[in-house]
Design an enzyme around this catalytic site. Sequence first.
Site, PDB file in Angstrom:
ATOM      1  N   HIS A  34       0.844  -1.196   0.000  1.00  0.00           N
ATOM      2  CA  HIS A  34       0.000   0.000   0.000  1.00  0.00           C
ATOM      3  C   HIS A  34       0.882   1.250   0.000  1.00  0.00           C
ATOM      4  CE1 HIS A  34      -2.845   3.079   1.285  1.00  0.00           C
ATOM      5  NE2 HIS A  34      -2.117   3.288   2.366  1.00  0.00           N
ATOM      6  N   ASP A  57       7.364  23.320 -24.865  1.00  0.00           N
ATOM      7  CA  ASP A  57       7.275  21.935 -24.387  1.00  0.00           C
ATOM      8  C   ASP A  57       8.293  21.779 -23.274  1.00  0.00           C
ATOM      9  OD1 ASP A  57       7.128  19.063 -24.126  1.00  0.00           O
ATOM     10  OD2 ASP A  57       6.260  19.027 -26.143  1.00  0.00           O
ATOM     11  N   TRP A  76       7.445  -0.646   3.823  1.00  0.00           N
ATOM     12  CA  TRP A  76       8.031   0.066   2.680  1.00  0.00           C
ATOM     13  C   TRP A  76       9.428   0.564   3.043  1.00  0.00           C
ATOM     14  CZ3 TRP A  76       9.326   5.301   1.484  1.00  0.00           C
ATOM     15  CH2 TRP A  76       9.175   6.211   2.540  1.00  0.00           C
ATOM     16  N   SER A  82      12.139   8.694 -11.905  1.00  0.00           N
ATOM     17  CA  SER A  82      12.026   9.927 -11.118  1.00  0.00           C
ATOM     18  C   SER A  82      13.147  10.892 -11.399  1.00  0.00           C
ATOM     19  CB  SER A  82      12.117   9.615  -9.628  1.00  0.00           C
ATOM     20  OG  SER A  82      10.881   9.370  -9.119  1.00  0.00           O
ATOM     21  N   HIS A  95      13.405  11.335   4.432  1.00  0.00           N
ATOM     22  CA  HIS A  95      12.797  12.581   4.874  1.00  0.00           C
ATOM     23  C   HIS A  95      12.621  13.586   3.745  1.00  0.00           C
ATOM     24  CE1 HIS A  95      10.657  14.744   7.783  1.00  0.00           C
ATOM     25  NE2 HIS A  95      11.143  15.815   7.202  1.00  0.00           N
ATOM     26  N   GLU A 128      12.133  12.843   0.834  1.00  0.00           N
ATOM     27  CA  GLU A 128      11.044  12.241   0.064  1.00  0.00           C
ATOM     28  C   GLU A 128       9.678  12.750   0.549  1.00  0.00           C
ATOM     29  OE1 GLU A 128      10.672  10.358  -2.543  1.00  0.00           O
ATOM     30  OE2 GLU A 128       8.570   9.793  -2.295  1.00  0.00           O
ATOM     31  N   SER A 166      -0.959  27.555  -3.216  1.00  0.00           N
ATOM     32  CA  SER A 166      -0.602  28.956  -3.460  1.00  0.00           C
ATOM     33  C   SER A 166      -1.143  29.465  -4.788  1.00  0.00           C
ATOM     34  CB  SER A 166       0.929  29.125  -3.446  1.00  0.00           C
ATOM     35  OG  SER A 166       1.445  28.679  -2.223  1.00  0.00           O
ATOM     36  N   HIS A 197      15.055  11.766  13.082  1.00  0.00           N
ATOM     37  CA  HIS A 197      13.859  11.818  13.937  1.00  0.00           C
ATOM     38  C   HIS A 197      12.907  10.667  13.637  1.00  0.00           C
ATOM     39  CE1 HIS A 197      11.720  14.709  10.904  1.00  0.00           C
ATOM     40  NE2 HIS A 197      11.427  13.466  10.640  1.00  0.00           N
ATOM     41  N   HIS A 198      13.183   9.923  12.577  1.00  0.00           N
ATOM     42  CA  HIS A 198      12.368   8.736  12.294  1.00  0.00           C
ATOM     43  C   HIS A 198      12.826   7.539  13.113  1.00  0.00           C
ATOM     44  CE1 HIS A 198      10.241  10.363   8.745  1.00  0.00           C
ATOM     45  NE2 HIS A 198      11.306  11.113   8.653  1.00  0.00           N
ATOM     46  N   THR A 206       7.190  26.438   7.687  1.00  0.00           N
ATOM     47  CA  THR A 206       5.855  25.907   7.388  1.00  0.00           C
ATOM     48  C   THR A 206       4.796  26.850   7.946  1.00  0.00           C
ATOM     49  OG1 THR A 206       6.859  23.755   7.710  1.00  0.00           O
ATOM     50  CG2 THR A 206       4.500  23.799   7.406  1.00  0.00           C
ATOM     51  N   LYS A 223       4.234  29.798   5.767  1.00  0.00           N
ATOM     52  CA  LYS A 223       3.367  29.492   4.639  1.00  0.00           C
ATOM     53  C   LYS A 223       1.897  29.553   5.043  1.00  0.00           C
ATOM     54  CE  LYS A 223       6.119  26.921   1.430  1.00  0.00           C
ATOM     55  NZ  LYS A 223       5.501  27.568   0.275  1.00  0.00           N
ATOM     56  N   ARG A 264       1.632   0.191  15.290  1.00  0.00           N
ATOM     57  CA  ARG A 264       1.237   0.154  13.891  1.00  0.00           C
ATOM     58  C   ARG A 264       1.622  -1.207  13.299  1.00  0.00           C
ATOM     59  NH1 ARG A 264       5.791   3.818  10.835  1.00  0.00           N
ATOM     60  NH2 ARG A 264       4.558   3.243   9.028  1.00  0.00           N
TER      61      ARG A 264
END
Lengths: 185, 534, 286
Positions: free
Chosen positions: B78, B107, B143, B171, B254, B256, B269, B303-304, B329, B332, B451
Amino acid sequence: MSTPRGQLERDNKRLTGRLALMALGSFAFGFALVPLYDVLCAVTGFGDQKALARAAEVAPQAADESRTVTVEFVADLPNVGSWEFRPVIASMQVHPGKLYETEFVAKNLTGHDTVAQAVPSVAPGNVAGYFHKTECFCFTPQKFAKDEERVLPVRFIVDRALPRHLDRITLAYTFYDQSIRVGQR
Amino acid sequence: MATHAHAAAHDDHDHKPHGWRRWVFSTNHKDIGTMYLVFACTMFFVGGTMALIIRAELFQPGLQFVDPQFFNSMTAMHALVMIFGAIMPAWVGLANWMIPIQIGAPDMALPRLNNLSFWILPFAFLILLGTLFVPGGAPAGGWTMYPPLALQGGDSFPMMIFAIHLRGISSVLGAINVVVTIMNMRAPGMNLLKMPMFVWTWLITAYLLVAVMPVLAGAVTMLLTDHFFGTSFFAASGGGDPVMFQHIFWFFGHPEVYIMILPAFGIVSEIIPTFSRKPLFGYESMVYATAAIGFLSFIVWAHHMFTVGMPLAGQLFFMLATMLISVPTGVKVFNWCATMTRGSLSFEPPMLFALAFLFLFTIGGFSGLMLAIVPADFQYQDSYFVVAHFHYVLVPGSLFAIIGAVYYWLPKWVGRMYDQKLATWHFWLSAIFVNVLFFPQHFLGLAGMPRRIPDYATQFADWNMVSSIGAFGFGFSQLLLPYIIIKCVKSGAKAADRTWDGAHGLEWELPSPAPFHSWESPPSAAVIARGAEH
Amino acid sequence: MTRTMNKTRAALTACLIAMLAGPAHAASGWGLLNMPEGVTELSKKIYDLHMMIFWWCVAIGIFVFGWMIWAIVAFRKSKGAVANTAMVHSTRAEIIWTLIPVVILVAMSVPSARVLIDIEDARNTELTVKVTAYQWKWQYQYLGTDVGYFSTLARDSNSARQLQSGVDPETVPNYLLDVDRPLVVPAGTKVRLLLTAQDVIHAWWVPDFGMKKDAIPGLVNEMWFKVDTSKTGRYRGQCAELCGRDHGFMPIVVDVLSKADFEAWLAAQKAVVKQAAVAQATPAIS
Ligand SMILES: [Cu+2]
């Protein structure tokens, strides 16, 4: 921006090439991170656990008799049953700066001749920079005959610079038999 | 630049290629953009089906439908499908469609590369989804692919890594194309600081992609050699370190996260000023805030993984750096609020999705701030609180922005107006169910539910049931999206060139639908000036 | 009439109390809304920190959401609002909403750092238990003794959790949170856990103790907890790091005894181990 077409194509190619190089650099950087982290750990004093597997070169220090630190010994096996592995004594009271020796005992129960290597680890992790081993069975792979039992010595010094807020160090070994692949089921 | 007209002229103006050749050999940014979007939508429903399998199993305690191993495959797949197959391709599709139009270019800079980077994708995902049918089942180690668990995978393991490599190449090629297009193809007079925010956020995103996708490729390559070629980068038995993988993975992982959210900032925006009939407040600080977030994303990865046992100084550093992200953030969010203030607001479907983004992304930001606090993170880590957090950021965050973008530009793409009433229904169903789905997960995590578990203790039953009801409601509501689009394409009323009266930007200077070839001669300075009233 | 009203009111009040009181009173799951305060020195500090950040978020939320709602309501085109297109920028405002968050962050980070330093202070531990994680069970060894054993999912939970077992989990006491042999520790004692794993990475988590830590093969990690003397009892948790097929089925149960009870328990365990060793050493006659 009002460049002729040929110029634009050249610009595009050049920038594409640069970005492709950057991507290749990132790919290499991913691999470089492996040694870089160890370097980072070593220079910042976070403790490079991999340094534990090498003989430390320490200048002789005067023992700090005023301070006592507990060092605990822990033995781990990734494959229960095929080996016996334990510390001879569970823990020691040591003075920083002084050289100590202790022993582990390993017995090969795999039923054949084999080679095994111990992987060291200390807790808390940042102690690695203050825990020096001048001699250790984990520096090299150990050959064991079938059913052989052997006493394996370790010599170590706890650095006098060990931070004051630490009073206990755990030295753990995991004994990996190289003939058995670990982590696969 | 004027010569561009000639450059494209031999690409016959009146007949675009027909039949399957038009798509397979396409070098047209609009067609490729469309293919990306269709692909993303397909994968969104594939990944959504997996999510519904997960939520069906979690509807009540006990195992009713699937084996735990298959459940683990579903959580891993998923995530892989949604991140790499739905969200990221959707952003690339939008970039393809809109960036050339928005900067006045005929183009993308590298059209053939563009074709290649798209067509790699279906193969990558055929392989990834193919793992569902191999012995041993699909990848089930999350993942995040942490070793040693990931190394226990069966035949699916090398397939997954091959798929990730292909996907990464796609990518990076796509990102290179975006950078070159933005840097070299802007119409004369379109300065960097006149670019629409969507273009700006994508430029920074593209640089992030080039910087970190190859790091992921490196990490999985090391996994592969550990598994098959006897290296021990991450195997303790050979002197390696399993935690090292987590460091490398999150060095990719991160940024990502921001790759998936920065373009959403760009979309919001665009939409909020249009429907506030007022220029974006603090355009320049928006640009700087985006750049700051991009930079900070490189120094917060650990921090993960606060629970792996890090030295105190490391924990403090990553905590403070992470908290710092809330500053740009916040800038924004405040700028968006200020844009609406003293505007003249109307609530068409794109605006509704942008507003939901504003509210719900902020909630995800709050839980993110909480997660940054290391001691509290020792409780939150790997619990459903984390699941709630990142879904708030990704679903009402990235996904709502994508849907908002589709409703914003669809009339421009197809020249027809969609059923706004039905789209409003789509909005309200989505907005309500997304909260029913994810809000209770905060409670579950705080109360102690880990989880990635297929079954749970009975005290967690009530909120899980609510969450599952929300999931099915949300999932089925999304079927409205393709329905609305198809109905629009087939029978929508003719759309005006400037579909929304408050809209600015070069795309609205083109007819609707946007012609197959646009801006073959660059827009005049006056047109750019009119469009650039951000 | 009034009686039903009273009843309804009573039920509503009960609901509200249950919701506010949280897990402590949660017979049903609806009351599970917040992190448990827990029973250790650290868990309470962590809970307080969590609540502090939460209230900061609420305060910021009231401001931000208030602004959004105000803007949405007050500046509707349908109510005749006319856009002020000149309002595009204000350096002063932007500096303010950059600096105020910085100040708030400092206010949050100081207490966080303080708690973190307390967590990292593992001095003067009195008991060390080595925890080894396996797919999918825990092993506990009391360091310095020969006492050690495995702890696996309780049998009734295990049979009920099989695919389409037909057993209603509600009928199984402590479904999925029960083990055959719990970890036993004394209250009022600083207990240190040395965590490692045999195969893949796991994580040891008991929410009431406030902490979780990864158990990583080839590495030892440490964490500590000190349960309040008055909080003897049984506490439950789970493996928190995905560790394969049965990740959801390796619970943790900790029995916290008074110091005296613990000493007695440990002595008894030592005796059992000794007896077993003697039995092994002396081959049975005849
Ligand atoms: Cu586990």
